[in-house]
Each structure stands twice: as structure tokens, then as C-alpha cells.
Scaffold this motif. Structure first.
Motif, PDB file in Angstrom:
ATOM      1  N   LYS A 243       0.812  -1.219   0.000  1.00  0.00           N
ATOM      2  CA  LYS A 243       0.000   0.000   0.000  1.00  0.00           C
ATOM      3  C   LYS A 243       0.849   1.275   0.000  1.00  0.00           C
ATOM      4  O   LYS A 243       0.383   2.342  -0.385  1.00  0.00           O
ATOM      5  CB  LYS A 243      -0.907   0.013   1.233  1.00  0.00           C
ATOM      6  CG  LYS A 243      -1.955  -1.090   1.274  1.00  0.00           C
ATOM      7  CD  LYS A 243      -3.050  -0.831   0.273  1.00  0.00           C
ATOM      8  CE  LYS A 243      -4.176  -1.834   0.418  1.00  0.00           C
ATOM      9  NZ  LYS A 243      -5.285  -1.580  -0.530  1.00  0.00           N
ATOM     10  N   GLY A 244       2.102   1.154   0.467  1.00  0.00           N
ATOM     11  CA  GLY A 244       2.941   2.332   0.589  1.00  0.00           C
ATOM     12  C   GLY A 244       2.496   3.255   1.693  1.00  0.00           C
ATOM     13  O   GLY A 244       2.853   4.434   1.720  1.00  0.00           O
TER      14      GLY A 244
ATOM     15  N   ASP B  59      16.659  -1.656   8.593  1.00  0.00           N
ATOM     16  CA  ASP B  59      15.424  -0.921   8.313  1.00  0.00           C
ATOM     17  C   ASP B  59      14.767  -1.450   7.048  1.00  0.00           C
ATOM     18  O   ASP B  59      15.440  -1.807   6.070  1.00  0.00           O
ATOM     19  CB  ASP B  59      15.725   0.571   8.133  1.00  0.00           C
ATOM     20  CG  ASP B  59      16.130   1.243   9.439  1.00  0.00           C
ATOM     21  OD1 ASP B  59      15.748   0.714  10.508  1.00  0.00           O
ATOM     22  OD2 ASP B  59      16.830   2.273   9.391  1.00  0.00           O
ATOM     23  N   LEU B  60      13.441  -1.461   7.083  1.00  0.00           N
ATOM     24  CA  LEU B  60      12.657  -1.884   5.931  1.00  0.00           C
ATOM     25  C   LEU B  60      12.022  -0.705   5.205  1.00  0.00           C
ATOM     26  O   LEU B  60      11.740  -0.797   4.013  1.00  0.00           O
ATOM     27  CB  LEU B  60      11.562  -2.865   6.372  1.00  0.00           C
ATOM     28  CG  LEU B  60      12.063  -4.167   7.012  1.00  0.00           C
ATOM     29  CD1 LEU B  60      10.906  -4.945   7.625  1.00  0.00           C
ATOM     30  CD2 LEU B  60      12.783  -5.024   5.976  1.00  0.00           C
ATOM     31  N   PHE B  61      11.771   0.370   5.941  1.00  0.00           N
ATOM     32  CA  PHE B  61      11.111   1.546   5.366  1.00  0.00           C
ATOM     33  C   PHE B  61      11.890   2.815   5.688  1.00  0.00           C
ATOM     34  O   PHE B  61      12.561   2.907   6.722  1.00  0.00           O
ATOM     35  CB  PHE B  61       9.696   1.715   5.936  1.00  0.00           C
ATOM     36  CG  PHE B  61       8.714   0.682   5.480  1.00  0.00           C
ATOM     37  CD1 PHE B  61       8.311   0.601   4.155  1.00  0.00           C
ATOM     38  CD2 PHE B  61       8.163  -0.218   6.397  1.00  0.00           C
ATOM     39  CE1 PHE B  61       7.393  -0.344   3.742  1.00  0.00           C
ATOM     40  CE2 PHE B  61       7.243  -1.164   5.994  1.00  0.00           C
ATOM     41  CZ  PHE B  61       6.859  -1.236   4.658  1.00  0.00           C
ATOM     42  N   VAL B  62      11.751   3.776   4.796  1.00  0.00           N
ATOM     43  CA  VAL B  62      12.091   5.169   5.087  1.00  0.00           C
ATOM     44  C   VAL B  62      10.761   5.873   5.296  1.00  0.00           C
ATOM     45  O   VAL B  62       9.947   5.964   4.367  1.00  0.00           O
ATOM     46  CB  VAL B  62      12.872   5.830   3.929  1.00  0.00           C
ATOM     47  CG1 VAL B  62      13.120   7.310   4.242  1.00  0.00           C
ATOM     48  CG2 VAL B  62      14.175   5.100   3.682  1.00  0.00           C
ATOM     49  N   ARG B  63      10.498   6.323   6.483  1.00  0.00           N
ATOM     50  CA  ARG B  63       9.182   6.822   6.843  1.00  0.00           C
ATOM     51  C   ARG B  63       9.024   8.299   6.501  1.00  0.00           C
ATOM     52  O   ARG B  63       9.865   9.126   6.868  1.00  0.00           O
ATOM     53  CB  ARG B  63       8.916   6.576   8.326  1.00  0.00           C
ATOM     54  CG  ARG B  63       8.695   5.093   8.657  1.00  0.00           C
ATOM     55  CD  ARG B  63       9.032   4.776  10.098  1.00  0.00           C
ATOM     56  NE  ARG B  63       8.695   3.402  10.452  1.00  0.00           N
ATOM     57  CZ  ARG B  63       9.454   2.346  10.200  1.00  0.00           C
ATOM     58  NH1 ARG B  63      10.612   2.519   9.570  1.00  0.00           N
ATOM     59  NH2 ARG B  63       9.070   1.138  10.572  1.00  0.00           N
TER      60      ARG B  63
ATOM     61  N   ASP C 126       8.465   4.577   2.183  1.00  0.00           N
ATOM     62  CA  ASP C 126       9.196   4.052   1.026  1.00  0.00           C
ATOM     63  C   ASP C 126      10.073   2.896   1.474  1.00  0.00           C
ATOM     64  O   ASP C 126      10.693   2.945   2.542  1.00  0.00           O
ATOM     65  CB  ASP C 126      10.074   5.142   0.409  1.00  0.00           C
ATOM     66  CG  ASP C 126       9.255   6.277  -0.197  1.00  0.00           C
ATOM     67  OD1 ASP C 126       8.222   5.966  -0.825  1.00  0.00           O
ATOM     68  OD2 ASP C 126       9.642   7.448  -0.032  1.00  0.00           O
ATOM     69  N   LEU C 127      10.120   1.863   0.652  1.00  0.00           N
ATOM     70  CA  LEU C 127      10.927   0.692   0.972  1.00  0.00           C
ATOM     71  C   LEU C 127      12.413   0.991   0.800  1.00  0.00           C
ATOM     72  O   LEU C 127      12.818   1.661  -0.162  1.00  0.00           O
ATOM     73  CB  LEU C 127      10.545  -0.484   0.068  1.00  0.00           C
ATOM     74  CG  LEU C 127       9.201  -1.150   0.344  1.00  0.00           C
ATOM     75  CD1 LEU C 127       8.798  -2.011  -0.839  1.00  0.00           C
ATOM     76  CD2 LEU C 127       9.275  -1.994   1.612  1.00  0.00           C
TER      77      LEU C 127
END
Length: 323
Positions: free
Chosen positions: A32-33, A63-67, A73-74
Motif C-alpha cells: 500500500k505504501g 530498516d525496511l522503510f524510510v518513513r 518508502d521501501l
């Protein structure tokens, strides 16, 4: 990495396996992002999704995401893991859907060897499917004699004496062997006037045959030929590879009906010469003693017996004692 095991056996690895709930949260957020949209899909709060993803990141050690403020974002590692997890979930859901849509009453489970399945049973199943298109088959190929009483197999096609514990066994057809080759090989190396002539051309042999009479030495002995075949022949531990070598014209092999019937009828394989045909063991249709088969299994078994049992050979049933 935190908590990630080195190469160990599977039970020990599973102790470090991430929470399925955390993997679901990550997969939804990655697709979904958005942590908010993932929460709506999973019927939990955005905070709950964020907490699950963060716990997964702490366990994995990266880390899996940049928030961002409204989206995520992945990372490079997140993209790699997302592809794997999405594919795994998709396979699980597709298999569950297939199982839910499978009518077990129309499913027939058959066990036999790879050779029988490839050269005899598959054409027969294709013919039956044209008659009964709504019947489905589960074909298990193995060289082992499985215990029908302890499995979900409906039918087994076996070669041997017909004496297997806990089964009802009905004769199908005997196996016959004689020197066979393809047409091109015969045209190049033949004609052969006697069995002795075969000793000057490549002979092929299935070395893992259950029946010892499948060897060239045994065949020559049975037909009264004292001369032994050359020791430099090619041998195969796979029946399928052995047959393919004969089909490809690499030499002469001891083969015959019923497994080679389609190739003999179509002229793909021909007798290398007029030589004696030796009968070996018998193929049997085996079912678990005392079983109550479904209507689909009964109908297929009856059709199979009519299709495979030669008219001139009276079919007999043998019930082996329980193990």
C-alpha cells in the motif's frame, strides 16, 4: 543481525522466525505504501501496524522503510524482502483456494513408478479425461512400495508377484521383453540375422530393474544363447533415461509391451530382429483391503481393468494378508 540464526536444522531456525502478524503488517504496508492504508486493510490501527513493522526491523537488524509524513518508502533490503514475502503469501493463498475448490469425490490419487506413469498410465489418463472431464488425478511416482493403509492413495499400479500386505490386487498385464531399437538404428546397423549379431552393436541396459531377467546376460541365457553380451554396454539407473536412449537410436534395449505399446504401435520402436519374446512379471491394480472407494475411484478402476486387461487373459484378484 539480531536474532538471525546461522545455518542450522529447520526446527532450530523456526525459533527465530519472525511473527506471521509482523510479516502480514509489513507486506500490507509495502504493497500500500502507507501504514494507515495497511491498518485499514488489516482492520487494525496505524499505530499497531507501525509497532509490528518496527519489531520486525529490530529482529532482522535492518530498516525496511524510510518513513515520511503520509507514506513509507521501501529501503533496498525492504524491496528484496517484500518481493519474497509477497510471492510466498500469493502461493499460500492460491493453494488454499485450489484446495477449497477441489471436490475430493472427483479426485483420484494413484501411485506407481515413473516408467509406468510416463509410458503407460499418462496416455490412459488422457483418454479417460476425454470421457470424464470432471475427474481429476493426483499422480505420485515412486520406486518405493508405499503402505496403502497408511496413505491417502486410492490406487497403486505395481509390478511383481501380487503379494503385498493389506491390499487387494487384480492382474492387469504381464511384461514382455525382446530386443528393440528405433528404425534409424536398424537401418544403419542392421539387418541382424541372429542374436549373436547384436554383440557387435551398442547394447543398452536398465541396471536398476527390479526383475533380474531384464539384463542381457539373463535374456541370452533364457533364449539358449551361450555367448554373453559385451561388457562395455551402456547402463542406466533410470528407466526413463534408458528408454530415451533407445528412442534416440543409441543402441538396442530389452523392452516390450505393455509400457512400450504406444511406440511399437506407432512404429517408433521396432524389433531388432525376429527373436524370442520373454515374459517377465505381472502388473497389478492394487487397492487397500477393506477400503470404501468413492464413485469416481470405482468407475475409473472398472474402466481401467477393461482397458488394460487383455481379453485372452482372465483377470484374477489376490487379497494379501494384513500386515
Amino acid at each position: 543481525m539480531i536474532g538471525v540464526p546461522r545455518r542450522q536444522d529447520l526446527p532450530r531456525k523456526l525459533r527465530y522466525f519472525p511473527s506471521p502478524r509482523a510479516l502480514l503488517a509489513f507486506e500490507a504496508a509495502a504493497r500500500k505504501g502507507s501504514l494507515t492504508e495497511a491498518g485499514k486493510e488489516l482492520n487494525v490501527s496505524r499505530v499497531a501496524v507501525s509497532r509490528q513493522v518496527r519489531q520486525l526491523e529490530l529482529q532482522l537488524g535492518f530498516d525496511l522503510f524510510v518513513r515520511g509524513q503520509s507514506h513509507v518508502d521501501l529501503t533496498r533490503s525492504g524491496k528484496r524482502l517484500s518481493r519474497v514475502i509477497s510471492g510466498a503469501f500469493r502461493s499460500i493463498f492460491e493453494e488454499i483456494e485450489a484446495l477449497m475448490n477441489t471436490n475430493t469425490e472427483s479426485l483420484i490419487s494413484i501411485s506407481t513408478t515413473a516408467g509406468v506413469a510416463t509410458y503407460w498410465l499418462m496416455p490412459i489418463i488422457g483418454k479417460y479425461k476425454r470421457i470424464k472431464p470432471n475427474v481429476h488425478f493426483r499422480l505420485l511416482t515412486t520406486q518405493e512400495i508405499i503402505n496403502l493403509s497408511a496413505s491417502d492413495v486410492d490406487i497403486a499400479i505395481r509390478y511383481g508377484s501380487g503379494s503385498w500386505p493389506g491390499t487387494v490386487n487384480t492382474e492387469l498385464q504381464p511384461n514382455w521383453v525382446s530386443p528393440l531399437c528405433n528404425r534409424a538404428f536398424l537401418a544403419t546397423h542392421g539387418p541382424f540375422k541372429s542374436l549373436a549379431d547384436l554383440c557387435r552393436v551398442p547394447l543398452l541396459e536398465y541396471e536398476a530393474a527390479v526383475d533380474s531377467t531384464s539384463s542381457w546376460t539373463a535374456y541370452f541365457h533364457q533364449v539358449g544363447m551361450l555367448e554373453s553380451p559385451p561388457t562395455g554396454m551402456s547402463t542406466y539407473d533410470s528407466f526413463v533415461n534408458f528408454v530415451q536412449a533407445v528412442l534416440d537410436g543409441q543402441g538396442v534395449g530389452l523392452l516390450g509391451p505393455p509400457l512400450m505399446e504406444q511406440f511399437l504401435a506407432g512404429g517408433v520402436l521396432v524389433p531388432a530382429l525376429e527373436a524370442p519374446r520373454v515374459q517377465q512379471g505381472m502388473y497389478f491394480l492394487c487397492q487397500r483391503h477393506g477400503a470404501t472407494p468413492s464413485q469416481s475411484v470405482r468407475e475409473f478402476s472398472d474402466w481401467l481393468l477393461k482397458e488394460l486387461t487383455p481379453v485372452e487373459v482372465e483377470s484374477t484378484q489376490r487379497t494379501s494378508p494384513q500386515s
